[in-house]
Design a protein around this motif. Structure first.
Motif, PDB file in Angstrom:
ATOM      1  N   PHE A  22       0.848  -1.183   0.000  1.00  0.00           N
ATOM      2  CA  PHE A  22       0.000   0.000   0.000  1.00  0.00           C
ATOM      3  C   PHE A  22       0.884   1.233   0.000  1.00  0.00           C
ATOM      4  O   PHE A  22       1.627   1.477   0.940  1.00  0.00           O
ATOM      5  CB  PHE A  22      -0.922  -0.005   1.220  1.00  0.00           C
ATOM      6  CG  PHE A  22      -2.017   1.027   1.166  1.00  0.00           C
ATOM      7  CD1 PHE A  22      -3.305   0.667   0.817  1.00  0.00           C
ATOM      8  CD2 PHE A  22      -1.760   2.361   1.457  1.00  0.00           C
ATOM      9  CE1 PHE A  22      -4.327   1.616   0.759  1.00  0.00           C
ATOM     10  CE2 PHE A  22      -2.762   3.315   1.402  1.00  0.00           C
ATOM     11  CZ  PHE A  22      -4.059   2.943   1.050  1.00  0.00           C
ATOM     12  N   LEU A  23       0.785   2.031  -1.076  1.00  0.00           N
ATOM     13  CA  LEU A  23       1.593   3.230  -1.235  1.00  0.00           C
ATOM     14  C   LEU A  23       0.740   4.480  -1.059  1.00  0.00           C
ATOM     15  O   LEU A  23      -0.470   4.472  -1.305  1.00  0.00           O
ATOM     16  CB  LEU A  23       2.229   3.288  -2.627  1.00  0.00           C
ATOM     17  CG  LEU A  23       3.111   2.142  -3.112  1.00  0.00           C
ATOM     18  CD1 LEU A  23       2.279   1.055  -3.762  1.00  0.00           C
ATOM     19  CD2 LEU A  23       4.152   2.653  -4.101  1.00  0.00           C
ATOM     20  N   GLU A  24       1.393   5.545  -0.656  1.00  0.00           N
ATOM     21  CA  GLU A  24       0.804   6.885  -0.685  1.00  0.00           C
ATOM     22  C   GLU A  24       1.940   7.842  -0.983  1.00  0.00           C
ATOM     23  O   GLU A  24       2.886   7.950  -0.198  1.00  0.00           O
ATOM     24  CB  GLU A  24       0.130   7.231   0.645  1.00  0.00           C
ATOM     25  CG  GLU A  24      -0.566   8.577   0.619  1.00  0.00           C
ATOM     26  CD  GLU A  24      -1.319   8.880   1.910  1.00  0.00           C
ATOM     27  OE1 GLU A  24      -1.497  10.069   2.208  1.00  0.00           O
ATOM     28  OE2 GLU A  24      -1.730   7.929   2.606  1.00  0.00           O
ATOM     29  N   THR A  25       1.891   8.462  -2.139  1.00  0.00           N
ATOM     30  CA  THR A  25       2.986   9.326  -2.548  1.00  0.00           C
ATOM     31  C   THR A  25       2.432  10.579  -3.201  1.00  0.00           C
ATOM     32  O   THR A  25       1.633  10.473  -4.129  1.00  0.00           O
ATOM     33  CB  THR A  25       3.970   8.581  -3.482  1.00  0.00           C
ATOM     34  OG1 THR A  25       5.090   9.425  -3.797  1.00  0.00           O
ATOM     35  CG2 THR A  25       3.331   8.100  -4.765  1.00  0.00           C
ATOM     36  N   PRO A  26       2.772  11.756  -2.685  1.00  0.00           N
ATOM     37  CA  PRO A  26       3.617  11.979  -1.510  1.00  0.00           C
ATOM     38  C   PRO A  26       2.932  11.532  -0.226  1.00  0.00           C
ATOM     39  O   PRO A  26       1.718  11.368  -0.192  1.00  0.00           O
ATOM     40  CB  PRO A  26       3.847  13.495  -1.517  1.00  0.00           C
ATOM     41  CG  PRO A  26       2.719  14.060  -2.283  1.00  0.00           C
ATOM     42  CD  PRO A  26       2.324  13.028  -3.289  1.00  0.00           C
ATOM     43  N   GLY A  27       3.742  11.356   0.814  1.00  0.00           N
ATOM     44  CA  GLY A  27       3.217  10.878   2.077  1.00  0.00           C
ATOM     45  C   GLY A  27       2.291  11.881   2.736  1.00  0.00           C
ATOM     46  O   GLY A  27       2.451  13.094   2.596  1.00  0.00           O
ATOM     47  N   SER A  28       1.333  11.369   3.470  1.00  0.00           N
ATOM     48  CA  SER A  28       0.376  12.226   4.157  1.00  0.00           C
ATOM     49  C   SER A  28       1.095  13.101   5.181  1.00  0.00           C
ATOM     50  O   SER A  28       1.827  12.608   6.040  1.00  0.00           O
ATOM     51  CB  SER A  28      -0.676  11.354   4.857  1.00  0.00           C
ATOM     52  OG  SER A  28      -1.676  12.140   5.442  1.00  0.00           O
ATOM     53  N   GLN A  29       0.940  14.384   5.045  1.00  0.00           N
ATOM     54  CA  GLN A  29       1.495  15.405   5.936  1.00  0.00           C
ATOM     55  C   GLN A  29       2.994  15.618   5.749  1.00  0.00           C
ATOM     56  O   GLN A  29       3.452  16.751   5.631  1.00  0.00           O
ATOM     57  CB  GLN A  29       1.177  15.092   7.403  1.00  0.00           C
ATOM     58  CG  GLN A  29      -0.316  15.062   7.690  1.00  0.00           C
ATOM     59  CD  GLN A  29      -0.633  14.808   9.152  1.00  0.00           C
ATOM     60  OE1 GLN A  29       0.145  14.199   9.881  1.00  0.00           O
ATOM     61  NE2 GLN A  29      -1.786  15.274   9.595  1.00  0.00           N
ATOM     62  N   THR A  43      -4.874  10.540  -3.910  1.00  0.00           N
ATOM     63  CA  THR A  43      -5.719  11.720  -3.736  1.00  0.00           C
ATOM     64  C   THR A  43      -4.968  13.018  -3.978  1.00  0.00           C
ATOM     65  O   THR A  43      -5.522  13.968  -4.544  1.00  0.00           O
ATOM     66  CB  THR A  43      -6.335  11.717  -2.324  1.00  0.00           C
ATOM     67  OG1 THR A  43      -7.053  10.496  -2.132  1.00  0.00           O
ATOM     68  CG2 THR A  43      -7.286  12.870  -2.140  1.00  0.00           C
ATOM     69  N   TRP A  44      -3.707  13.112  -3.582  1.00  0.00           N
ATOM     70  CA  TRP A  44      -2.953  14.364  -3.714  1.00  0.00           C
ATOM     71  C   TRP A  44      -2.816  14.779  -5.169  1.00  0.00           C
ATOM     72  O   TRP A  44      -3.001  15.948  -5.522  1.00  0.00           O
ATOM     73  CB  TRP A  44      -1.576  14.217  -3.075  1.00  0.00           C
ATOM     74  CG  TRP A  44      -0.725  15.458  -3.114  1.00  0.00           C
ATOM     75  CD1 TRP A  44      -0.765  16.502  -2.231  1.00  0.00           C
ATOM     76  CD2 TRP A  44       0.296  15.787  -4.066  1.00  0.00           C
ATOM     77  NE1 TRP A  44       0.170  17.462  -2.578  1.00  0.00           N
ATOM     78  CE2 TRP A  44       0.833  17.049  -3.697  1.00  0.00           C
ATOM     79  CE3 TRP A  44       0.817  15.142  -5.191  1.00  0.00           C
ATOM     80  CZ2 TRP A  44       1.855  17.669  -4.420  1.00  0.00           C
ATOM     81  CZ3 TRP A  44       1.835  15.762  -5.916  1.00  0.00           C
ATOM     82  CH2 TRP A  44       2.346  17.012  -5.528  1.00  0.00           C
ATOM     83  N   ALA A  45      -2.483  13.829  -6.029  1.00  0.00           N
ATOM     84  CA  ALA A  45      -2.183  14.155  -7.425  1.00  0.00           C
ATOM     85  C   ALA A  45      -3.389  14.033  -8.338  1.00  0.00           C
ATOM     86  O   ALA A  45      -3.451  14.721  -9.356  1.00  0.00           O
ATOM     87  CB  ALA A  45      -1.054  13.262  -7.936  1.00  0.00           C
ATOM     88  N   THR A  46      -4.321  13.164  -8.010  1.00  0.00           N
ATOM     89  CA  THR A  46      -5.410  12.745  -8.891  1.00  0.00           C
ATOM     90  C   THR A  46      -4.816  12.056 -10.118  1.00  0.00           C
ATOM     91  O   THR A  46      -3.619  12.198 -10.396  1.00  0.00           O
ATOM     92  CB  THR A  46      -6.332  13.908  -9.331  1.00  0.00           C
ATOM     93  OG1 THR A  46      -5.751  14.599 -10.448  1.00  0.00           O
ATOM     94  CG2 THR A  46      -6.645  14.854  -8.204  1.00  0.00           C
TER      95      THR A  46
END
Length: 401
Positions: A155-162, A188-191
């Motif tokens: 599970f990735l999130e890039t960029p990281g939350s906060q 969500t950050w980039a769409t």
């Protein structure tokens, strides 16, 4: 007028696709937008039709023309085989994970993940017998050392939350592919406009439509898109839960879709202008905005992303709690609230130290996350400049962040 199809729209650029995807005016008596369909019961003309569930829709939980319009449009924009809609962004995260895991599995989750995602892993998934290992978001190909025989998901999130770490998606995807792991990304950050998730090798992509898709801070919505391999399983899991969003929220999201790129490009412009201004402030030690050349991970951002949004963080010099409160409480244009992506500017203080486990969060002073809205940038800068004056005036007793 000849209506376009997904196939014919492939030659068009993203703004044109956003305007036309998911719309079929000929089915709506010529009206441009798909209207709000509210309903549970679908009537069948004959016994045979009912027995075979023959028809475009069978029951309200299976979707309506309104939800189908957004699903179809989002799949096209994201480059997906299919998309499902759920009531919130967090529901999208949990649905994606539940699609891919089973009891006894082990999953790998970035240590910089959105905190409610972490809470779901540490509670519900743990009770299901799924073990989570959090990894350094900068690990890249080193993720290989964390893979176990029962590992099933990355599970990735890039960029990281906060904290805004940029992950080496290509290196992580290569490890996942070598071990046949399902890759899930919170995008969500980039769409999909600034980071096409399935083109980058992700199996499932999660989006909080609450943010930039909505654009107006007036709805809750989640979307999960999938590639060809994973869409049948995603759809089956969604069918089992029937996590249906409200029709009005879907309608508003469809309306937001048409102007998404215009707003996102403006958010990018506004965010960069504010980030550069903040970088010159003496109270600011570091700006965490991946599009800035001196931000860690900038080269990976430049390789993988097509743009940046209006969300970023800053690290301040050491300051007392009183100084930070004086700065934030007196702001006129920046609201304090736990969301972003709307037309209004927001700011929140944050501290990752209490829940990071694979990495150490050790900022020099308070950390702030900004969501830059559509106000005049000069007005926003003046509001923050006055806030920094209060910050400095009250910062006579410095405490640790």
């Amino acid at each position: 007028m000849t209506e376009t199809t997904r196939e014919t729209r492939q030659r068009f650029k993203s703004r044109t696709k956003l305007v036309h995807a998911g719309r079929t005016p000929s089915e709506q008596f010529g009206y441009v937008n798909t209207p709000i369909y509210r309903g549970s019961t679908v009537l069948y003309p004959t016994f045979e039709d009912l027995s075979a569930r023959r028809g475009r829709f069978s029951y309200g939980t299976q979707g309506t023309p309104t939800t189908q319009s957004l699903e179809t449009a989002w799949s096209e924009i994201a480059g997906a085989a299919g998309t499902v809609l759920v009531p919130t962004g967090l529901a999208a995260i949990t649905l994606a994970l539940l699609t891919a895991v089973k009891a006894g599995d082990h999953i790998l989750v970035t240590d910089s993940v959105y905190r409610p995602s972490r809470n779901f892993c540490d509670t519900i998934l743990q009770r299901m017998g799924v073990e989570t290992t959090y990894y350094d978001p900068l690990i890249g190909a080193g993720l290989e050392a964390l893979v176990r025989p029962n590992t099933s998901v990355v599970f990735l999130e890039t960029p990281g939350s906060q904290s805004f770490e940029i992950q080496d998606v290509a290196a992580i995807e290569a490890v996942a592919a070598a071990h046949d792991l399902c890759t899930i990304i919170d995008n969500t950050w980039a769409t999909p406009l600034f980071f096409p998730p399935h083109e980058r090798g992700m199996d499932l992509a999660v989006e909080a439509g609450t943010k930039y898709l909505s654009g107006h801070s007036d709805l809750l919505l989640g979307l999960v898109s999938a590639n060809q391999r994973w869409y049948p399983r995603l759809r089956a899991t969604w069918d089992a839960f029937s996590m249906c969003p409200g029709p009005e929220d879907v309608f508003l999201a469809l309306r937001g879709l048409r102007t998404l790129e215009l707003r996102l490009r403006e958010a990018e412009r506004q965010g960069l202008a504010m980030a550069r201004w903040l970088a010159q402030r003496p109270e600011v030690v570091q700006v965490l905005h991946p599009a800035l050349p001196d931000c860690p991970g900038h080269d990976l951002w430049k390789r993988d992303f097509l743009g940046s949004s209006g969300l970023f963080s800053v690290l301040l010099k050491p300051a007392s709690r009183e100084a930070l409160a004086a700065m934030l409480d007196g702001l006129e244009l920046f609201g304090m609230g736990y969301s972003w992506g709307g037309f209004e500017s927001l700011v929140i203080p944050f501290d990752c130290r209490t829940y990071r486990t694979a990495t150490t969060w050790n900022p020099p002073g308070p950390a702030l996350r900004f969501s830059i809205g559509l106000e005049d940038i000069e007005d926003l800068q003046a509001d923050l400049a006055a806030g920094f004056e209060r910050f400095n005036t009250h910062n006579t007793k410095v405490s640790s962040p």
